[in-house]
Scaffold this motif. Structure first.
Motif, PDB file in Angstrom:
ATOM      1  N   LEU A  51      75.115  21.720  -5.420  1.00  0.00           N
ATOM      2  CA  LEU A  51      76.139  20.774  -5.878  1.00  0.00           C
ATOM      3  C   LEU A  51      76.743  19.985  -4.723  1.00  0.00           C
ATOM      4  CD1 LEU A  51      78.009  22.910  -8.578  1.00  0.00           C
ATOM      5  CD2 LEU A  51      76.520  20.936  -8.972  1.00  0.00           C
ATOM      6  N   GLY A  52      76.382  20.352  -3.487  1.00  0.00           N
ATOM      7  CA  GLY A  52      76.909  19.650  -2.318  1.00  0.00           C
ATOM      8  C   GLY A  52      78.322  20.044  -1.959  1.00  0.00           C
ATOM      9  N   LEU A  53      78.745  21.227  -2.397  1.00  0.00           N
ATOM     10  CA  LEU A  53      80.105  21.683  -2.128  1.00  0.00           C
ATOM     11  C   LEU A  53      80.181  22.377  -0.773  1.00  0.00           C
ATOM     12  CD1 LEU A  53      81.042  22.974  -5.686  1.00  0.00           C
ATOM     13  CD2 LEU A  53      81.579  20.773  -4.639  1.00  0.00           C
ATOM     14  N   LYS A  54      81.374  22.337  -0.174  1.00  0.00           N
ATOM     15  CA  LYS A  54      81.596  22.931   1.140  1.00  0.00           C
ATOM     16  C   LYS A  54      82.743  23.939   1.064  1.00  0.00           C
ATOM     17  CE  LYS A  54      80.163  18.606   3.368  1.00  0.00           C
ATOM     18  NZ  LYS A  54      80.572  17.500   4.267  1.00  0.00           N
ATOM     19  N   LYS A  55      82.722  24.882   2.003  1.00  0.00           N
ATOM     20  CA  LYS A  55      83.716  25.963   1.983  1.00  0.00           C
ATOM     21  C   LYS A  55      85.153  25.457   2.108  1.00  0.00           C
ATOM     22  CE  LYS A  55      83.823  29.955   2.326  1.00  0.00           C
ATOM     23  NZ  LYS A  55      84.269  30.952   1.317  1.00  0.00           N
ATOM     24  N   ASP A  56      85.343  24.306   2.783  1.00  0.00           N
ATOM     25  CA  ASP A  56      86.712  23.825   2.963  1.00  0.00           C
ATOM     26  C   ASP A  56      87.132  22.806   1.913  1.00  0.00           C
ATOM     27  OD1 ASP A  56      85.114  21.773   3.808  1.00  0.00           O
ATOM     28  OD2 ASP A  56      86.198  21.390   5.678  1.00  0.00           O
ATOM     29  N   ASP A  57      86.297  22.608   0.887  1.00  0.00           N
ATOM     30  CA  ASP A  57      86.678  21.713  -0.208  1.00  0.00           C
ATOM     31  C   ASP A  57      87.817  22.311  -1.035  1.00  0.00           C
ATOM     32  OD1 ASP A  57      84.752  19.796   0.383  1.00  0.00           O
ATOM     33  OD2 ASP A  57      83.274  20.624  -1.016  1.00  0.00           O
ATOM     34  N   ILE A  58      88.681  21.447  -1.506  1.00  0.00           N
ATOM     35  CA  ILE A  58      89.696  21.851  -2.481  1.00  0.00           C
ATOM     36  C   ILE A  58      89.093  21.589  -3.856  1.00  0.00           C
ATOM     37  CG2 ILE A  58      92.003  21.389  -3.402  1.00  0.00           C
ATOM     38  CD1 ILE A  58      92.744  20.350  -0.577  1.00  0.00           C
ATOM     39  N   LEU A  59      88.886  22.638  -4.638  1.00  0.00           N
ATOM     40  CA  LEU A  59      88.234  22.505  -5.933  1.00  0.00           C
ATOM     41  C   LEU A  59      89.264  22.514  -7.056  1.00  0.00           C
ATOM     42  CD1 LEU A  59      85.124  24.836  -5.425  1.00  0.00           C
ATOM     43  CD2 LEU A  59      85.372  22.382  -4.926  1.00  0.00           C
ATOM     44  N   VAL A  60      89.182  21.521  -7.933  1.00  0.00           N
ATOM     45  CA  VAL A  60      90.095  21.397  -9.078  1.00  0.00           C
ATOM     46  C   VAL A  60      89.244  21.461 -10.339  1.00  0.00           C
ATOM     47  CG1 VAL A  60      91.838  19.997 -10.229  1.00  0.00           C
ATOM     48  CG2 VAL A  60      91.687  19.991  -7.721  1.00  0.00           C
ATOM     49  N   VAL A  61      89.358  22.558 -11.064  1.00  0.00           N
ATOM     50  CA  VAL A  61      88.480  22.833 -12.201  1.00  0.00           C
ATOM     51  C   VAL A  61      89.119  22.361 -13.505  1.00  0.00           C
ATOM     52  CG1 VAL A  61      87.149  24.627 -13.383  1.00  0.00           C
ATOM     53  CG2 VAL A  61      87.649  24.858 -10.936  1.00  0.00           C
ATOM     54  N   TYR A  62      88.300  21.801 -14.383  1.00  0.00           N
ATOM     55  CA  TYR A  62      88.799  21.367 -15.687  1.00  0.00           C
ATOM     56  C   TYR A  62      87.684  21.456 -16.718  1.00  0.00           C
ATOM     57  CZ  TYR A  62      86.276  16.897 -15.180  1.00  0.00           C
ATOM     58  OH  TYR A  62      85.314  15.939 -15.047  1.00  0.00           O
ATOM     59  N   ASP A  63      88.064  21.408 -17.985  1.00  0.00           N
ATOM     60  CA  ASP A  63      87.092  21.183 -19.059  1.00  0.00           C
ATOM     61  C   ASP A  63      87.687  20.178 -20.020  1.00  0.00           C
ATOM     62  OD1 ASP A  63      88.304  22.567 -21.501  1.00  0.00           O
ATOM     63  OD2 ASP A  63      88.173  24.300 -20.171  1.00  0.00           O
ATOM     64  N   ARG A  64      86.842  19.512 -20.780  1.00  0.00           N
ATOM     65  CA  ARG A  64      87.326  18.417 -21.612  1.00  0.00           C
ATOM     66  C   ARG A  64      88.029  18.903 -22.876  1.00  0.00           C
ATOM     67  NH1 ARG A  64      82.654  16.760 -19.643  1.00  0.00           N
ATOM     68  NH2 ARG A  64      81.452  17.181 -21.524  1.00  0.00           N
ATOM     69  N   ILE A  65      87.948  20.204 -23.166  1.00  0.00           N
ATOM     70  CA  ILE A  65      88.636  20.759 -24.335  1.00  0.00           C
ATOM     71  C   ILE A  65      90.113  20.948 -24.028  1.00  0.00           C
ATOM     72  CG2 ILE A  65      88.756  22.721 -25.939  1.00  0.00           C
ATOM     73  CD1 ILE A  65      85.766  23.192 -25.305  1.00  0.00           C
ATOM     74  N   GLY A  66      90.417  21.372 -22.821  1.00  0.00           N
ATOM     75  CA  GLY A  66      91.799  21.666 -22.418  1.00  0.00           C
ATOM     76  C   GLY A  66      91.781  22.829 -21.461  1.00  0.00           C
ATOM     77  N   ASN A  67      92.077  24.012 -21.950  1.00  0.00           N
ATOM     78  CA  ASN A  67      91.849  25.251 -21.212  1.00  0.00           C
ATOM     79  C   ASN A  67      90.989  26.135 -22.104  1.00  0.00           C
ATOM     80  OD1 ASN A  67      93.163  25.140 -18.624  1.00  0.00           O
ATOM     81  ND2 ASN A  67      95.116  25.085 -19.723  1.00  0.00           N
ATOM     82  N   PHE A  68      89.696  26.057 -21.916  1.00  0.00           N
ATOM     83  CA  PHE A  68      88.764  26.876 -22.682  1.00  0.00           C
ATOM     84  C   PHE A  68      87.777  27.557 -21.738  1.00  0.00           C
ATOM     85  CE2 PHE A  68      84.943  27.467 -25.432  1.00  0.00           C
ATOM     86  CZ  PHE A  68      85.504  28.416 -26.277  1.00  0.00           C
ATOM     87  N   SER A  69      86.829  26.791 -21.205  1.00  0.00           N
ATOM     88  CA  SER A  69      85.879  27.369 -20.251  1.00  0.00           C
ATOM     89  C   SER A  69      86.316  27.203 -18.805  1.00  0.00           C
ATOM     90  CB  SER A  69      84.499  26.736 -20.445  1.00  0.00           C
ATOM     91  OG  SER A  69      84.582  25.327 -20.417  1.00  0.00           O
ATOM     92  N   ALA A  70      87.237  26.287 -18.537  1.00  0.00           N
ATOM     93  CA  ALA A  70      87.665  26.037 -17.159  1.00  0.00           C
ATOM     94  C   ALA A  70      88.272  27.273 -16.474  1.00  0.00           C
ATOM     95  CB  ALA A  70      88.643  24.867 -17.114  1.00  0.00           C
ATOM     96  N   PRO A  71      89.115  28.060 -17.156  1.00  0.00           N
ATOM     97  CA  PRO A  71      89.625  29.257 -16.485  1.00  0.00           C
ATOM     98  C   PRO A  71      88.511  30.196 -16.038  1.00  0.00           C
ATOM     99  CG  PRO A  71      90.995  28.738 -18.369  1.00  0.00           C
ATOM    100  CD  PRO A  71      89.806  27.830 -18.447  1.00  0.00           C
ATOM    101  N   ARG A  72      87.451  30.338 -16.858  1.00  0.00           N
ATOM    102  CA  ARG A  72      86.322  31.187 -16.471  1.00  0.00           C
ATOM    103  C   ARG A  72      85.668  30.657 -15.192  1.00  0.00           C
ATOM    104  NH1 ARG A  72      83.180  36.037 -17.276  1.00  0.00           N
ATOM    105  NH2 ARG A  72      81.474  35.653 -15.827  1.00  0.00           N
ATOM    106  N   CYS A  73      85.471  29.353 -15.114  1.00  0.00           N
ATOM    107  CA  CYS A  73      84.856  28.764 -13.939  1.00  0.00           C
ATOM    108  C   CYS A  73      85.748  28.937 -12.706  1.00  0.00           C
ATOM    109  CB  CYS A  73      84.579  27.291 -14.183  1.00  0.00           C
ATOM    110  SG  CYS A  73      83.907  26.428 -12.750  1.00  0.00           S
TER     111      CYS A  73
END
Length: 299
Positions: free
Chosen positions: A85-107
Motif C-alpha cells: 500500500l506504500g505505507l510507512k512506519k511514521d505515517d499518521i493513519l486515519v481510518v474510516y468506512d463509508r457506513i460510519g463506524n462499522f468495519s473501521a474500528p476493526r481495521c
C-alpha cells in the motif's frame, strides 16, 4: 484505554492543516456483511473516497492459514500488505468506512495491534461529509496512490488483545466463564436464535454464559462514538439492565460478534466506559459454531 484515538471531522481537518513533518494517510476499510452483496473494494475504486486514501482490505490482510474470515494476520503478512500500500512506519493513519463506524474500528485495531502508531479512527465519515468536507469522486484503478515501501513492524500485541477458541472452550467447559463478562455485539435476534446469521448454513444463538450487547446500542444515532466516559457507561448499563444482567467495569471482559468485526466496536465502547481489561474473541461466533457446536438459544 483504546489502542487508537477517536478523531472528529473538525480535528481531522485541523490535523491536516497543522501537521507538516509526517504524511497523514486516510485508510478506507469499508466492508459489508456477505448477505448485502456489496463490495467495499469496488466502491473504493468507483465511488467516493478521501483524498490520498488507500484501501485496507480486512478480508485480504488476514491469517491466510485460517478458514475463518479476517482473522488477525501474522507480522509477515501485515508488513507485506502495508508495503504494497506504500505505507510507512511514521505515517499518521486515519481510518474510516463509508457506513460510519462499522468495519473501521476493526481495521484501526488491527493496525494498532500490529504495531502502527499513531492510528486514529475518524468519528465518522458520514459526519465529515455533512460538514461539507470535500471528497474525491473520480474513479481510480489502484487501491493506493503511493509507491511500494519497505514497511517493517516487529510489534504484535495479539496475545494481550485476543482470546482463542481454546480459551473460550475452556471457560465454558469448566464453568469459569461466570467469572468473566463476555459480551456479544450481534443483533439481539441473532443472539437469541430468532433471526438467521448472514452467512448461509450457520446457526444463530449464542455461547452459553455470554450476554448480548448489540453494537448499535453503544453508538449514537449517527453511528458516532461518544468520547464521554459517563455517557458511554450509561449507554451500556441501560441496555444490560434491560436484559436482566449486570455490568461490572472491574471484571475481566471479552468482546465478540459474528466474525470479529463489530466486536471491536463494543470493545472500543467498553474501553471508553472505563473497563480496563477487554480482549476480543477473534474467531467469534462463526468459529465457535464451526468448531464446537454448543449453542444456547432464547434470552
Amino acid at each position: 484505554m483504546t489502542l487508537y484515538k477517536l478523531l472528529t471531522p473538525k480535528a481531522f481537518a485541523e490535523l491536516l492543516s497543522k501537521e507538516t513533518k509526517r504524511r497523514i494517510i486516510p485508510v478506507d476499510s469499508t466492508w459489508y456483511l456477505p448477505n448485502l452483496n456489496r463490495s467495499g473494494k469496488q466502491e473504493f475504486l468507483d465511488e467516493e473516497r478521501l483524498k490520498g486514501a488507500v484501501y485496507f482490505d480486512i478480508d485480504g490482510v488476514k491469517d491466510m492459514k485460517s478458514e475463518y474470515p479476517h482473522m488477525l494476520p501474522d507480522l509477515s503478512t501485515f508488513n507485506k500488505s502495508m508495503s504494497e500500500l506504500g505505507l510507512k512506519k511514521d505515517d499518521i493513519l486515519v481510518v474510516y468506512d463509508r457506513i460510519g463506524n462499522f468495519s473501521a474500528p476493526r481495521c484501526a485495531w488491527t493496525l494498532a495491534v500490529l504495531g502502527h502508531d499513531p492510528v486514529y479512527l475518524l468519528n465518522n465519515f458520514p459526519a465529515l461529509k455533512l460538514s461539507g468536507y470535500p471528497v474525491e469522486t473520480s474513479k481510480v484503478t489502484s487501491f493506493t496512490p503511493y509507491e511500494m515501501s519497505e514497511y517493517v513492524s516487529d510489534v504484535d500485541l495479539a496475545e494481550k488483545e485476543t482470546v482463542s477458541f481454546e480459551d473460550m472452550q475452556k471457560l465454558v467447559s469448566t464453568g469459569d466463564i461466570k467469572n468473566y463478562q463476555v459480551l456479544d455485539a450481534r443483533s439481539l435476534q441473532r443472539f437469541t436464535g430468532e433471526a438467521p446469521e448472514p452467512r448461509p448454513g450457520l446457526s444463530s444463538g449464542h455461547i452459553p454464559g455470554v450476554q448480548p450487547l448489540p453494537f448499535l446500542e453503544v453508538l449514537n444515532s449517527d453511528k458516532t462514538f461518544t468520547s464521554d466516559r459517563e455517557e458511554m457507561l450509561k449507554k451500556i448499563q441501560d441496555f444490560v439492565s434491560q436484559t436482566g444482567n449486570e455490568f461490572e467495569t472491574d471484571k475481566p471482559t471479552i468482546a465478540m460478534c459474528g466474525t470479529g468485526v463489530t466486536g471491536v466496536i463494543i470493545k472500543t465502547a467498553l474501553e471508553i466506559s472505563g473497563v480496563k481489561n477487554v480482549r476480543l474473541y477473534d474467531g467469534s461466533w462463526t468459529e465457535w459454531v464451526m468448531k464446537d457446536g454448543e449453542v444456547a438459544k432464547g434470552s
